[in-house]
Design a protein around this motif. Sequence first.
Motif, PDB file in Angstrom:
ATOM      1  N   GLU A   9       0.854  -1.092  -0.145  1.00 42.67           N
ATOM      2  CA  GLU A   9      -0.074   0.126   0.113  1.00 42.67           C
ATOM      3  C   GLU A   9       0.721   1.364  -0.019  1.00 42.67           C
ATOM      4  O   GLU A   9       0.310   2.304  -0.260  1.00 42.67           O
ATOM      5  CB  GLU A   9      -0.963  -0.098   1.297  1.00 42.67           C
ATOM      6  N   ASN A  10       2.088   1.298   0.488  1.00 39.78           N
ATOM      7  CA  ASN A  10       2.862   2.520   0.474  1.00 39.78           C
ATOM      8  C   ASN A  10       4.279   2.485  -0.357  1.00 39.78           C
ATOM      9  O   ASN A  10       5.071   3.300  -0.185  1.00 39.78           O
ATOM     10  CB  ASN A  10       3.241   2.771   1.915  1.00 39.78           C
ATOM     11  N   GLU A  11       4.326   1.354  -1.242  1.00 40.72           N
ATOM     12  CA  GLU A  11       5.578   1.333  -1.863  1.00 40.72           C
ATOM     13  C   GLU A  11       5.385   0.843  -3.317  1.00 40.72           C
ATOM     14  O   GLU A  11       4.791   0.018  -3.576  1.00 40.72           O
ATOM     15  CB  GLU A  11       6.453   0.189  -1.245  1.00 40.72           C
ATOM     16  N   ILE A  12       6.146   1.551  -4.278  1.00 37.84           N
ATOM     17  CA  ILE A  12       6.286   1.274  -5.735  1.00 37.84           C
ATOM     18  C   ILE A  12       7.522   0.873  -5.958  1.00 37.84           C
ATOM     19  O   ILE A  12       8.633   1.781  -5.758  1.00 37.84           O
ATOM     20  CB  ILE A  12       5.624   2.210  -6.827  1.00 37.84           C
ATOM     21  N   GLU A  13       7.845  -0.430  -6.413  1.00 41.87           N
ATOM     22  CA  GLU A  13       9.217  -0.747  -6.738  1.00 41.87           C
ATOM     23  C   GLU A  13       9.384  -0.872  -8.606  1.00 41.87           C
ATOM     24  O   GLU A  13       8.195  -1.191  -8.842  1.00 41.87           O
ATOM     25  CB  GLU A  13       9.217  -2.241  -5.974  1.00 41.87           C
ATOM     26  N   ILE A  14      10.567  -0.617  -8.801  1.00 39.21           N
ATOM     27  CA  ILE A  14      10.780  -0.848 -10.342  1.00 39.21           C
ATOM     28  C   ILE A  14      11.526  -2.136 -10.329  1.00 39.21           C
ATOM     29  O   ILE A  14      12.550  -2.477  -9.630  1.00 39.21           O
ATOM     30  CB  ILE A  14      11.653   0.345 -10.703  1.00 39.21           C
ATOM     31  N   GLU A  15      10.884  -3.063 -11.315  1.00 43.47           N
ATOM     32  CA  GLU A  15      11.318  -4.257 -11.741  1.00 43.47           C
ATOM     33  C   GLU A  15      11.649  -4.481 -13.137  1.00 43.47           C
ATOM     34  O   GLU A  15      11.158  -3.951 -13.870  1.00 43.47           O
ATOM     35  CB  GLU A  15      10.215  -5.355 -11.243  1.00 43.47           C
ATOM     36  N   GLU A  16      12.576  -5.233 -13.172  1.00 43.75           N
ATOM     37  CA  GLU A  16      13.059  -5.878 -14.584  1.00 43.75           C
ATOM     38  C   GLU A  16      11.935  -6.960 -15.212  1.00 43.75           C
ATOM     39  O   GLU A  16      12.080  -7.827 -14.309  1.00 43.75           O
ATOM     40  CB  GLU A  16      14.426  -6.135 -14.766  1.00 43.75           C
ATOM     41  N   ARG A  17      11.333  -6.705 -16.028  1.00 44.65           N
ATOM     42  CA  ARG A  17      10.540  -7.927 -16.677  1.00 44.65           C
ATOM     43  C   ARG A  17      11.185  -8.292 -18.173  1.00 44.65           C
ATOM     44  O   ARG A  17      11.871  -7.435 -18.868  1.00 44.65           O
ATOM     45  CB  ARG A  17       9.081  -7.363 -16.771  1.00 44.65           C
ATOM     46  N   GLU A  18      10.512  -9.467 -18.407  1.00 44.80           N
ATOM     47  CA  GLU A  18      10.919  -9.907 -19.906  1.00 44.80           C
ATOM     48  C   GLU A  18       9.878  -9.028 -20.742  1.00 44.80           C
ATOM     49  O   GLU A  18       8.990  -8.908 -20.478  1.00 44.80           O
ATOM     50  CB  GLU A  18      10.803 -11.381 -19.933  1.00 44.80           C
ATOM     51  N   VAL A  19      10.446  -8.531 -21.738  1.00 47.59           N
ATOM     52  CA  VAL A  19       9.647  -8.074 -22.955  1.00 47.59           C
ATOM     53  C   VAL A  19       8.377  -9.038 -23.461  1.00 47.59           C
ATOM     54  O   VAL A  19       8.896 -10.175 -23.900  1.00 47.59           O
ATOM     55  CB  VAL A  19      10.331  -7.393 -24.177  1.00 47.59           C
ATOM     56  N   PRO A  20       7.206  -8.869 -23.221  1.00 49.10           N
ATOM     57  CA  PRO A  20       6.386  -9.912 -23.960  1.00 49.10           C
ATOM     58  C   PRO A  20       6.213  -9.747 -25.216  1.00 49.10           C
ATOM     59  O   PRO A  20       6.574  -9.050 -26.016  1.00 49.10           O
ATOM     60  CB  PRO A  20       4.909  -9.416 -23.360  1.00 49.10           C
ATOM     61  N   GLU A  21       5.981 -11.219 -25.880  1.00 45.33           N
ATOM     62  CA  GLU A  21       5.822 -11.282 -27.092  1.00 45.33           C
ATOM     63  C   GLU A  21       4.361 -11.005 -27.660  1.00 45.33           C
ATOM     64  O   GLU A  21       3.119 -11.324 -27.155  1.00 45.33           O
ATOM     65  CB  GLU A  21       5.854 -12.613 -27.578  1.00 45.33           C
ATOM     66  N   PRO A  22       3.932  -9.994 -28.541  1.00 44.31           N
ATOM     67  CA  PRO A  22       2.854  -9.564 -29.087  1.00 44.31           C
ATOM     68  C   PRO A  22       1.905 -10.916 -29.713  1.00 44.31           C
ATOM     69  O   PRO A  22       2.426 -11.502 -30.410  1.00 44.31           O
ATOM     70  CB  PRO A  22       2.946  -8.418 -29.880  1.00 44.31           C
ATOM     71  N   ARG A  23       0.639 -10.731 -29.444  1.00 41.21           N
ATOM     72  CA  ARG A  23      -0.296 -11.821 -30.101  1.00 41.21           C
ATOM     73  C   ARG A  23      -0.279 -11.332 -31.682  1.00 41.21           C
ATOM     74  O   ARG A  23      -0.151 -10.235 -31.884  1.00 41.21           O
ATOM     75  CB  ARG A  23      -1.467 -12.085 -29.457  1.00 41.21           C
ATOM     76  N   GLU A  24      -1.000 -12.105 -32.315  1.00 38.49           N
ATOM     77  CA  GLU A  24      -1.242 -11.776 -33.815  1.00 38.49           C
ATOM     78  C   GLU A  24      -2.167 -10.443 -34.055  1.00 38.49           C
ATOM     79  O   GLU A  24      -1.747  -9.685 -34.957  1.00 38.49           O
ATOM     80  CB  GLU A  24      -2.089 -12.954 -34.264  1.00 38.49           C
ATOM     81  N   ASP A  25      -2.982 -10.272 -33.126  1.00 38.19           N
ATOM     82  CA  ASP A  25      -3.637  -9.039 -33.316  1.00 38.19           C
ATOM     83  C   ASP A  25      -3.289  -7.940 -32.646  1.00 38.19           C
ATOM     84  O   ASP A  25      -3.807  -6.896 -32.042  1.00 38.19           O
ATOM     85  CB  ASP A  25      -5.229  -9.342 -33.050  1.00 38.19           C
ATOM     86  N   GLU A  26      -1.950  -7.837 -31.752  1.00 39.88           N
ATOM     87  CA  GLU A  26      -1.514  -6.750 -31.070  1.00 39.88           C
ATOM     88  C   GLU A  26      -0.091  -6.355 -31.888  1.00 39.88           C
ATOM     89  O   GLU A  26       0.481  -6.981 -32.692  1.00 39.88           O
ATOM     90  CB  GLU A  26      -1.209  -7.566 -29.769  1.00 39.88           C
TER      91      GLU A  26
END
Length: 64
Positions: A9-26
Amino acid sequence: MKAAVAADENEIEIEEREVPEPREDEVLIKVKASSVCHSDKYAVEGLNPKAEFLRIPATKSRES
């Protein structure tokens, strides 16, 4: 990619995430800047009764 995650509730963290693969209609876009909407802040703090959709940890936002 980086993701801003509401860890509690009181904290926002910056995380490293994998880049998602877009679907066919994205498409995949490169975001250079983003922000946090005040309604998202209130939702994380539990002050927005209409924001029942938000569960901690969360990465939801529409401010990109």
